[in-house]
Design a protein around this motif. Structure first.
Motif, short mmCIF file in Angstrom:
data_model
loop_
_atom_site.label_atom_id
_atom_site.label_comp_id
_atom_site.label_asym_id
_atom_site.label_seq_id
_atom_site.Cartn_x
_atom_site.Cartn_y
_atom_site.Cartn_z
N MET A 122 -44.18 -4.79 -62.54
CA MET A 122 -43.02 -5.62 -62.27
C MET A 122 -41.92 -5.32 -63.29
SD MET A 122 -41.84 -7.92 -60.19
CE MET A 122 -43.31 -8.59 -59.42
N ASN A 123 -40.73 -4.98 -62.81
CA ASN A 123 -39.57 -4.73 -63.65
C ASN A 123 -38.50 -5.77 -63.38
OD1 ASN A 123 -40.62 -2.20 -64.70
ND2 ASN A 123 -40.07 -1.28 -62.72
N HIS A 124 -37.51 -5.81 -64.27
CA HIS A 124 -36.35 -6.66 -64.04
C HIS A 124 -35.11 -5.77 -63.92
CE1 HIS A 124 -39.19 -9.71 -65.47
NE2 HIS A 124 -38.46 -10.56 -64.75
N TYR A 125 -34.22 -6.18 -63.04
CA TYR A 125 -33.05 -5.37 -62.72
C TYR A 125 -31.80 -6.24 -62.66
CZ TYR A 125 -36.85 -2.43 -60.88
OH TYR A 125 -38.00 -1.71 -60.73
N PHE A 126 -30.65 -5.56 -62.68
CA PHE A 126 -29.38 -6.23 -62.43
C PHE A 126 -28.62 -5.41 -61.41
CE2 PHE A 126 -24.83 -7.10 -63.53
CZ PHE A 126 -24.81 -8.40 -63.03
N ALA A 127 -28.28 -6.04 -60.28
CA ALA A 127 -27.51 -5.38 -59.22
C ALA A 127 -26.05 -5.80 -59.35
CB ALA A 127 -28.04 -5.77 -57.84
N ILE A 128 -25.17 -4.83 -59.56
CA ILE A 128 -23.73 -5.08 -59.67
C ILE A 128 -23.13 -5.05 -58.26
CG2 ILE A 128 -21.57 -4.25 -60.67
CD1 ILE A 128 -23.31 -2.75 -62.75
N GLU A 135 -29.50 -10.29 -49.37
CA GLU A 135 -29.89 -8.92 -49.02
C GLU A 135 -31.07 -8.46 -49.86
OE1 GLU A 135 -27.10 -5.17 -48.13
OE2 GLU A 135 -27.33 -5.54 -50.27
N LEU A 136 -31.02 -8.72 -51.17
CA LEU A 136 -32.12 -8.32 -52.06
C LEU A 136 -33.40 -9.07 -51.76
CD1 LEU A 136 -30.10 -8.09 -55.39
CD2 LEU A 136 -31.09 -6.17 -54.14
N ALA A 137 -33.28 -10.36 -51.43
CA ALA A 137 -34.47 -11.14 -51.07
C ALA A 137 -35.16 -10.55 -49.85
CB ALA A 137 -34.08 -12.60 -50.82
N ALA A 138 -34.36 -10.11 -48.87
CA ALA A 138 -34.93 -9.50 -47.67
C ALA A 138 -35.62 -8.18 -47.96
CB ALA A 138 -33.83 -9.29 -46.63
N LEU A 139 -35.27 -7.54 -49.09
CA LEU A 139 -35.88 -6.26 -49.47
C LEU A 139 -37.10 -6.46 -50.37
CD1 LEU A 139 -32.61 -4.23 -50.21
CD2 LEU A 139 -34.14 -3.99 -48.23
N GLY A 140 -37.46 -7.72 -50.63
CA GLY A 140 -38.67 -8.01 -51.41
C GLY A 140 -38.43 -8.39 -52.85
N ALA A 141 -37.18 -8.53 -53.26
CA ALA A 141 -36.87 -8.91 -54.65
C ALA A 141 -37.26 -10.36 -54.90
CB ALA A 141 -35.40 -8.69 -54.95
N THR A 142 -37.65 -10.67 -56.14
CA THR A 142 -37.99 -12.03 -56.55
C THR A 142 -37.19 -12.39 -57.80
OG1 THR A 142 -39.84 -11.22 -57.88
CG2 THR A 142 -40.31 -11.83 -55.60
N GLU A 143 -37.34 -13.66 -58.24
CA GLU A 143 -36.67 -14.15 -59.45
C GLU A 143 -35.17 -13.89 -59.39
OE1 GLU A 143 -38.61 -13.07 -63.16
OE2 GLU A 143 -40.50 -12.69 -62.09
N LEU A 144 -34.58 -14.15 -58.25
CA LEU A 144 -33.16 -13.85 -58.03
C LEU A 144 -32.28 -14.89 -58.74
CD1 LEU A 144 -34.27 -13.22 -54.57
CD2 LEU A 144 -32.55 -11.63 -55.39
N LYS A 145 -31.26 -14.40 -59.42
CA LYS A 145 -30.34 -15.28 -60.13
C LYS A 145 -28.93 -14.69 -60.07
CE LYS A 145 -29.34 -17.34 -64.64
NZ LYS A 145 -29.71 -17.39 -66.08
N VAL A 189 -26.32 -9.78 -59.37
CA VAL A 189 -27.53 -10.59 -59.19
C VAL A 189 -28.64 -10.00 -60.04
CG1 VAL A 189 -29.26 -11.43 -57.55
CG2 VAL A 189 -26.87 -11.18 -56.82
N HIS A 190 -29.28 -10.83 -60.86
CA HIS A 190 -30.50 -10.45 -61.57
C HIS A 190 -31.68 -10.62 -60.61
CE1 HIS A 190 -28.59 -10.37 -65.56
NE2 HIS A 190 -27.91 -11.44 -65.17
N PHE A 191 -32.64 -9.69 -60.68
CA PHE A 191 -33.82 -9.84 -59.83
C PHE A 191 -35.00 -9.09 -60.44
CE2 PHE A 191 -31.87 -5.95 -58.32
CZ PHE A 191 -32.91 -5.14 -57.89
N ALA A 192 -36.17 -9.34 -59.88
CA ALA A 192 -37.40 -8.68 -60.33
C ALA A 192 -38.07 -8.00 -59.15
CB ALA A 192 -38.35 -9.69 -60.97
N GLY A 193 -38.88 -6.99 -59.46
CA GLY A 193 -39.61 -6.28 -58.42
C GLY A 193 -40.28 -5.04 -58.97
N ASP A 194 -41.16 -4.47 -58.18
CA ASP A 194 -41.80 -3.22 -58.59
C ASP A 194 -40.86 -2.05 -58.28
OD1 ASP A 194 -41.97 -2.98 -55.84
OD2 ASP A 194 -44.14 -3.27 -55.76
N TRP A 195 -41.37 -0.82 -58.47
CA TRP A 195 -40.51 0.34 -58.23
C TRP A 195 -40.15 0.48 -56.75
CZ3 TRP A 195 -37.60 2.27 -61.68
CH2 TRP A 195 -37.99 2.27 -63.02
N ALA A 196 -41.03 0.04 -55.86
CA ALA A 196 -40.72 0.10 -54.44
C ALA A 196 -39.48 -0.74 -54.11
CB ALA A 196 -41.92 -0.36 -53.61
N VAL A 197 -39.39 -1.92 -54.73
CA VAL A 197 -38.22 -2.78 -54.53
C VAL A 197 -36.96 -2.10 -55.06
CG1 VAL A 197 -37.14 -4.94 -55.26
CG2 VAL A 197 -39.50 -4.94 -54.47
#
Length: 381
Positions: free
Chosen positions: A2-8, A20-30, A36-44
């Motif tokens: 599990m990694n954490h990311y930031f989508a600009i 959109e990110l939630a539909a792609l499997g992202a979690t911990e969306l903020k 948007v900050h989010f979490a997910g594995d490399w597949a996400v």
């Protein structure tokens, strides 16, 4: 893992990007301003880069720490195991952005982080990677608040709005991810007509046809994550092939563009042809003031010019009332969306918007005006 990311993303599209990110499997969306900050594995991460129509970049969060001066940032950066993330053979650059940062020079921060990355490579690998500020293999992003420093690695490479389709361009185009966001905000569905009567080089048309085909916007490009040591080629091939297999091939779509500038029409046609989409989109040379709706109902979306000089503003002040009259006369039953920085537009058109959505075109504050042309209400007996 599990990694954490930031989508600009363009400001104003954060909520849409979260969905959109939630539909792609992202979690911990903020949601935060501009992303948007989010979490997910490399597949996400791979899917977000491939599938997102709204994001500008996907940044992989490495570390956050406090700072009061540049040396604190250097120490935070030099502790990171950079040789575990990318090869010494890769070129890299450092990009620094800040909000309420007390330090005098962001360029000096950039230099200190670059030194830290190179020093870590020298210590662990015996040599340092080269710098390339224009087309690097890897980008290190530094984000500073008043007292916190965050380090990211860019997983996108070139900005995600660069789909690779718009080879020919005209003045002041809207970026692809902003155009996609405007289409989503309009509520347009592929089984209904869409018209862009000021199509320029065809950005709205290109985004609309990709949505209608359910075609991932990143299918024809490469990404920054392919240069990272943790890149899983087999996983990426599986994700990309699944997206490719999903692409639809409809018999027809009612998507139309036009422009009074023949040069813009040629650019739009060329872009659609080279992208392989020309069979689904019709583009003509036409003046909006002489156009009539091609169907009883549909969606009109346009990015009209907004003059920066006094003469241009005076021309638009004369144009808008004519546009309003044409909409009343020939576009009853249509939902019309105008994206502009000229806030005078609805008043001068003589039409009341049912919705005003604040959006930013880069640093420029704009509005997306929704004007519903109710069928019958503006027609004379």
């Amino acid at each position: 893992m599990m990694n954490h990311y930031f989508a600009i993303c363009p400001r104003g599209l954060e909520t849409l990007l979260q969905d959109e990110l939630a539909a792609l499997g992202a979690t911990e969306l903020k949601i935060t301003h501009g992303g948007v900050h989010f979490a997910g594995d490399w597949a996400v991460c791979y899917r977000a880069n491939l599938e997102s129509r709204l994001a500008t970049r996907i940044l992989w969060h490495l570390v956050t720490g406090p700072y009061t001066r540049e040396d604190d940032i250097y120490r935070l950066a030099v502790r990171q195991l950079w040789p575990n993330h990318f090869s010494v053979a890769n070129t890299f650059r450092v990009v620094t952005t800040a909000i309420k940062c007390p330090l005098k020079s962001l360029d000096f921060v950039t230099l200190r982080v670059k030194d830290a990355v190179c020093d870590r490579f020298r210590e662990d690998a015996g040599e340092r990677p080269n710098i390339d500020t224009r087309y690097p293999d890897v980008s290190v992003h530094v984000f500073l608040t008043a007292d916190r420093c965050t380090l990211y690695l860019d997983t996108s490479g070139q900005p995600l709005w660069q789909r690779g389709f718009r080879r020919a361009s005209v003045d002041a185009p809207v970026k692809e991810n902003l155009a996609a966001g405007i289409l989503k905000l309009s509520g347009w569905q592929p089984d209904t007509p869409l018209v862009d009567p000021m199509c320029g080089s065809g950005t709205f048309l290109l985004e609309a046809v990709q949505m209608a085909l359910d075609r991932a916007p990143g299918l024809d490009r490469h990404f920054g994550f392919e240069r990272l040591k943790k890149f899983d080629a087999a996983l990426w091939t599986h994700i990309r092939n699944a997206a490719l297999a999903r692409v639809k091939n409809p018999a027809q779509l009612d998507i139309r563009g036009s422009d009074h500038d023949e040069r813009a029409v040629r650019a739009a046609r060329r872009n659609l042809e080279e992208a392989g989409f020309s069979q689904w989109v019709r583009v003509d040379t036409a003046d909006l003031l002489e156009l009539s709706a091609p169907a009883p109902a549909g969606t009109l979306v346009a990015n009209p010019p907004y003059g920066e000089r006094l003469g241009e503003q005076e021309e638009l002040a004369a144009f808008y009332p004519q546009l309003g009259a044409v909409l009343k006369r020939h576009w009853a039953g249509w939902n019309c969306f105008f994206f502009t920085a000229d806030l005078r537009l609805p008043k001068l058109m003589g039409l009341k918007p049912s919705r005003k959505t604040p959006l930013y075109n880069g640093p420029l504050e704009c509005r997306l005006f929704e004007i519903r042309m109710v069928a019958g209400s503006n027609r004379k007996p």
